[in-house]
Design a protein around this motif. Structure first.
Motif, PDB file in Angstrom:
ATOM      1  N   SER A 238       0.812  -1.207   0.000  1.00  0.00           N
ATOM      2  CA  SER A 238       0.000   0.000   0.000  1.00  0.00           C
ATOM      3  C   SER A 238       0.847   1.259   0.000  1.00  0.00           C
ATOM      4  CB  SER A 238      -0.927   0.010   1.217  1.00  0.00           C
ATOM      5  OG  SER A 238      -0.182   0.178   2.417  1.00  0.00           O
ATOM      6  N   ARG A 239       2.100   1.131   0.422  1.00  0.00           N
ATOM      7  CA  ARG A 239       2.989   2.292   0.443  1.00  0.00           C
ATOM      8  C   ARG A 239       4.180   2.125  -0.484  1.00  0.00           C
ATOM      9  NH1 ARG A 239       5.328   4.377   6.088  1.00  0.00           N
ATOM     10  NH2 ARG A 239       3.216   5.224   6.291  1.00  0.00           N
TER      11      ARG A 239
ATOM     12  N   ASP B 222      -1.476  12.247  -4.574  1.00  0.00           N
ATOM     13  CA  ASP B 222      -2.689  12.044  -3.770  1.00  0.00           C
ATOM     14  C   ASP B 222      -2.407  11.949  -2.267  1.00  0.00           C
ATOM     15  OD1 ASP B 222      -1.725   9.480  -3.232  1.00  0.00           O
ATOM     16  OD2 ASP B 222      -3.006   8.502  -4.715  1.00  0.00           O
ATOM     17  N   GLY B 223      -1.141  12.127  -1.880  1.00  0.00           N
ATOM     18  CA  GLY B 223      -0.801  12.156  -0.464  1.00  0.00           C
ATOM     19  C   GLY B 223      -0.445  10.826   0.146  1.00  0.00           C
ATOM     20  N   THR B 224      -0.493   9.746  -0.646  1.00  0.00           N
ATOM     21  CA  THR B 224      -0.121   8.434  -0.108  1.00  0.00           C
ATOM     22  C   THR B 224       1.352   8.388   0.256  1.00  0.00           C
ATOM     23  OG1 THR B 224      -1.810   7.430  -1.512  1.00  0.00           O
ATOM     24  CG2 THR B 224      -0.176   5.955  -0.546  1.00  0.00           C
ATOM     25  N   LEU B 225       2.182   9.074  -0.541  1.00  0.00           N
ATOM     26  CA  LEU B 225       3.612   9.181  -0.277  1.00  0.00           C
ATOM     27  C   LEU B 225       3.961  10.648  -0.082  1.00  0.00           C
ATOM     28  CD1 LEU B 225       5.139   6.689  -2.890  1.00  0.00           C
ATOM     29  CD2 LEU B 225       4.847   6.317  -0.447  1.00  0.00           C
TER      30      LEU B 225
ATOM     31  N   ALA C 214       0.212   9.360   5.560  1.00  0.00           N
ATOM     32  CA  ALA C 214      -0.333   8.772   6.778  1.00  0.00           C
ATOM     33  C   ALA C 214       0.438   7.508   7.159  1.00  0.00           C
ATOM     34  CB  ALA C 214      -1.807   8.428   6.573  1.00  0.00           C
ATOM     35  N   ASP C 215       0.382   7.167   8.452  1.00  0.00           N
ATOM     36  CA  ASP C 215       1.024   5.937   8.913  1.00  0.00           C
ATOM     37  C   ASP C 215       0.299   4.717   8.347  1.00  0.00           C
ATOM     38  OD1 ASP C 215       2.803   7.419  10.390  1.00  0.00           O
ATOM     39  OD2 ASP C 215       1.639   7.276  12.244  1.00  0.00           O
ATOM     40  N   VAL C 216       1.051   3.643   8.195  1.00  0.00           N
ATOM     41  CA  VAL C 216       0.446   2.384   7.777  1.00  0.00           C
ATOM     42  C   VAL C 216      -0.344   1.800   8.944  1.00  0.00           C
ATOM     43  CG1 VAL C 216       0.940   0.010   7.076  1.00  0.00           C
ATOM     44  CG2 VAL C 216       2.213   1.886   6.052  1.00  0.00           C
ATOM     45  N   VAL C 217      -1.552   1.366   8.679  1.00  0.00           N
ATOM     46  CA  VAL C 217      -2.368   0.745   9.718  1.00  0.00           C
ATOM     47  C   VAL C 217      -1.792  -0.641  10.031  1.00  0.00           C
ATOM     48  CG1 VAL C 217      -4.663  -0.091  10.320  1.00  0.00           C
ATOM     49  CG2 VAL C 217      -4.409   2.006   8.979  1.00  0.00           C
ATOM     50  N   ALA C 218      -1.512  -0.879  11.302  1.00  0.00           N
ATOM     51  CA  ALA C 218      -0.955  -2.169  11.707  1.00  0.00           C
ATOM     52  C   ALA C 218      -1.962  -3.287  11.461  1.00  0.00           C
ATOM     53  CB  ALA C 218      -0.544  -2.136  13.168  1.00  0.00           C
TER      54      ALA C 218
END
Length: 345
Positions: free
Chosen positions: A40-41, A212-215, A220-224
């Motif tokens: 996802s990242r 789009d702000g993903t990187l 945002a932090d990756v959801v555990a």
């Protein structure tokens, strides 16, 4: 002086107990969720994702080599966030001291006593950025952490957390201000991965994710999707993966062949190899192949697991001669020739 840190040691695993279908299904589900969170990242880099997962499940350490800017730090931090683990990044420099990594004792004038302050190596995931810029003295302190999974401060042993994984990076194109890693330290890395440039489509995807702000700086932090207890559970399952005696002999035959390349392949390639892989190469294949089997959703190892890992396990364990460097012969060329010559079970 403070007492040594107490980290609960995991219970012994009965390696003769076969994996059940429910355990394998749970492992596949966990690995799938971790892989999805990673992707996802991190764009592309599927081979690096597999290498990091194999290293983590096999309780090893990984050396990542590439030019700057290929998401090595991002990949390391993302994996740590995905399993809700403590992550520490250490920028290695020539003036870095062992105490900067493992910790030191600090005098408290109010209480008139020394207290131990643990260093950043006391994390679950430790990124050693540009490890070849650290001095030999500092690298020797890292050896204890990597091999013994503990540090020594003022005569007190401090166990490292469980799980514990070192992800080291080095830049192969810059030599000024660097120190060549000792062969003994290179041997401690389970895998050495070469991070390649992304494809054109992947590079375009990076730009889209920045847009789009993903990187980027404000991502945002990756959801555990798991925690460290899940990782320890997966590592326990890996140690119960079945490895047939024929596969074990295949592994030892391959590693021993790297020590007798001239006899196996003739002088043309044999003269390029000065030192073959040590028994740590066999151990690395054994551990990594079992982890690869779990990643692939199996409770047993097949020869393809070993072949898939051949470059990652052996490229830093085969010492090439000056003649090989002059002729620009890569370790992968020798490794592929050895695998072609040794019969597959």
């Amino acid at each position: 002086m403070t007492e040594a840190s107490t980290v609960p040691r995991r219970a012994p695993v009965d390696a003769t107990l076969p994996l059940t279908e429910d355990e394998l299904a749970r492992a596949s589900d966990l690995i799938g969720r971790i892989s999805e969170a990673f992707s996802s990242r991190v764009v592309g880099q599927h081979r690096i994702r597999t290498g990091l997962l194999v290293t983590l499940l096999a309780e090893g350490h990984v050396l990542l080599e590439s030019v700057p800017g290929l998401a090595k730090t991002l990949a390391s931090a993302t994996l740590a966030e995905a399993v809700n683990a403590r992550f520490a990044r250490i920028q290695c420099t020539p003036d870095l001291l062992p105490s900067d990594i493992i910790g030191t004792q600090v005098y408290d004038p109010r209480r008139h006593e020394f207290e131990t302050q643990l260093g950043p190596v006391h994390a679950n995931f430790v990124l050693l950025d540009e490890i070849n810029r650290a001095s030999a003295k500092t690298q020797s302190a890292l050896l204890e952490a990597m091999q013994e999974r503990q540090t020594s401060i003022a005569g007190t042993i401090h166990p490292l957390p469980d799980p514990f994984m070192v992800l080291a990076t080095q830049n192969p194109i810059e030599e000024e201000g660097t120190y060549v890693l000792p062969h003994a330290q290179m041997d401690r890395f389970l895998l050495k991965e070469i991070v390649d440039y992304p494809s054109e489509d992947d590079e375009l995807m990076v730009l889209e994710r920045i847009d789009d702000g993903t990187l980027g700086q404000h991502m945002a932090d990756v959801v555990a999707v798991a925690d460290t207890a899940d990782v320890v559970e997966l590592q326990g399952l890996v140690r119960r993966v079945y490895v047939d005696p024929a596969i074990r002999r295949y592994i030892t035959s391959l590693v021993r062949a790297t020590r007798t390349v001239t006899e196996l392949l003739g002088p043309e390639l044999g003269n390029y190899v000065e030192i073959g892989a040590s028994p740590r190469g066999s151990i690395a294949f054994f551990q990594a192949a079992r982890a690869m089997a779990v990643v692939q959703g199996r409770h047993y190892v097949i020869p393809e697991d070993v072949r898939e890992l051949r470059h990652s396990v052996l490229r830093h364990r085969i010492h090439l001669s000056f003649e090989a460097l002059a002729d620009r012969v890569r370790p992968e060329t020798v490794i592929d020739a050895v695998f072609r010559a040794v019969p597959t079970p």
